[in-house]
Motif scaffolding. Structure first.
Motif, PDB file in Angstrom:
ATOM      1  N   ASP A 102       0.822  -1.210   0.000  1.00 55.42           N
ATOM      2  CA  ASP A 102       0.000   0.000   0.000  1.00 55.42           C
ATOM      3  C   ASP A 102       0.857   1.261   0.000  1.00 55.42           C
ATOM      4  N   GLU A 103       1.907   1.261   0.810  1.00 51.13           N
ATOM      5  CA  GLU A 103       2.744   2.448   0.956  1.00 51.13           C
ATOM      6  C   GLU A 103       3.700   2.648  -0.219  1.00 51.13           C
ATOM      7  N   PHE A 104       4.136   1.549  -0.814  1.00 48.10           N
ATOM      8  CA  PHE A 104       5.131   1.614  -1.892  1.00 48.10           C
ATOM      9  C   PHE A 104       4.637   0.749  -3.057  1.00 48.10           C
ATOM     10  N   PRO A 105       3.658   1.215  -3.805  1.00 43.90           N
ATOM     11  CA  PRO A 105       2.969   0.366  -4.788  1.00 43.90           C
ATOM     12  C   PRO A 105       3.744   0.075  -6.055  1.00 43.90           C
ATOM     13  N   THR A 106       4.924   0.656  -6.230  1.00 37.57           N
ATOM     14  CA  THR A 106       5.707   0.438  -7.449  1.00 37.57           C
ATOM     15  C   THR A 106       7.073  -0.144  -7.088  1.00 37.57           C
TER      16      THR A 106
END
Length: 304
Positions: A102-106
């Motif tokens: 969620d926080e780092f979607p890539t």
């Protein structure tokens, strides 16, 4: 990936680290309490590696240091992993995986299609589930095959009284409930045999899925792979690779999985002594496991 591991002699909130070392980790603010060979901690390291995220951490020995009051204030269950992100605390390994996504979607570790995402979460849920879950099976197998020998050495005896004291010193109540029989009886333990059957059935399910797709939840690597990779590597260390190799789709998937760069965050963290112990005792376990599962297969074929 930048990584600095602090020793576990003193456990506490890393406010000082967060204030003085943010420049080292950019603005990510990721701090992980973990352990060398914990499968739950390893899957967080795998996900962080897949996303090339810098992080800092503290290794716990899990020899009783997990009961330090300062650590219990972060994780009341006295287990690893625990993630701190910008001073927010996240526990439970599958929850941490979803939080990181969620926080780092890539790059994304969730399938694009909603049904595939649902399948991914169902697969991850198979690790939980108490005595019917794969984490239970992996824990029991690890102690019955290998780690009981650590406790025997520490206790200086194989007696139930001496081992019982060592178990109480090192393990939280939930772990004791699962693992006492495996520690006391090793490969003769009924819970060990039950765990072998759970692992064998899991591999049947994986073979069915992987026969029609490249990865567990579709055509792309996902959080399901990150979650299961440490368990799969543990199983092969414990002498159960023959169960993988007899299933062609599973075997091909596992070869891709263990050769992935992020898998270094699993095997690369093991203490060499533990790694040797797992491999040595795994070699001893393999013929016992083969014999038991062959007998069970014959019983099922005969409708017994």
């Amino acid at each position: 990936m930048l990584r600095r591991v602090f020793g576990s002699a003193h456990i506490g909130l890393p406010e000082h680290w967060l204030r003085t070392n943010r420049a080292l980790t950019g603005l990510m603010g990721l701090f992980l309490y973990h352990h060398n060979s914990s499968v739950c901690a390893a899957k967080i390291r795998v996900a962080l590696a897949e996303k090339s995220l810098p992080w800092e951490g503290r290794l716990l020995k899990l020899d009783g240091d997990q009961f330090d009051p300062k650590y219990l204030s972060l994780n009341a269950n006295a287990v690893v992993p625990t993630l701190l992100h910008n001073e927010r605390v996240v526990t439970e390994s599958n929850v941490i995986l979803e939080y990181i996504e969620d926080e780092f979607p890539t790059p994304s570790l969730r399938p694009a299609e909603s049904f595939a995402r649902a399948e991914m979460r169902l697969l991850m849920g198979m690790l939980d589930g108490g005595a019917s879950g794969i984490h239970y099976a992996a824990s029991v197998a690890t102690y019955a095959i290998a780690y009981r020998h650590h406790l025997i050495r520490a206790a200086g005896s194989e007696s139930r009284d001496a081992l019982g004291q060592e178990i109480r010193r090192r393990m939280n109540p939930k772990s004791r409930l699962w693992l006492e029989d495996a520690v006391f009886q090793g490969l003769n333990s009924a819970v060990f045999r039950k765990s072998l059957l759970l692992i064998d059935r899991l591999f049947d399910e994986f073979e069915r899925r992987l026969a029609v797709r490249r990865w567990l939840a579709g055509d792309e690597y996902s959080l399901a792979e990150a979650a299961f990779a440490p368990y799969m590597i543990r199983f092969q260390l414990l002498g159960l690779r023959f169960l993988i190799e007899r299933r062609p789709a599973l075997a091909e998937w596992f070869r891709r999985l263990e050769n992935r760069k992020s898998s270094l965050e699993i095997i690369g963290w093991y203490d060499p002594e533990n790694l040797d112990l797992l491999r040595e005792r795994g070699c001893e376990c393999a013929p016992v496991a083969r014999k038991f599962l062959a007998k069970e297969s014959g019983r099922n074929a005969n409708g017994l």
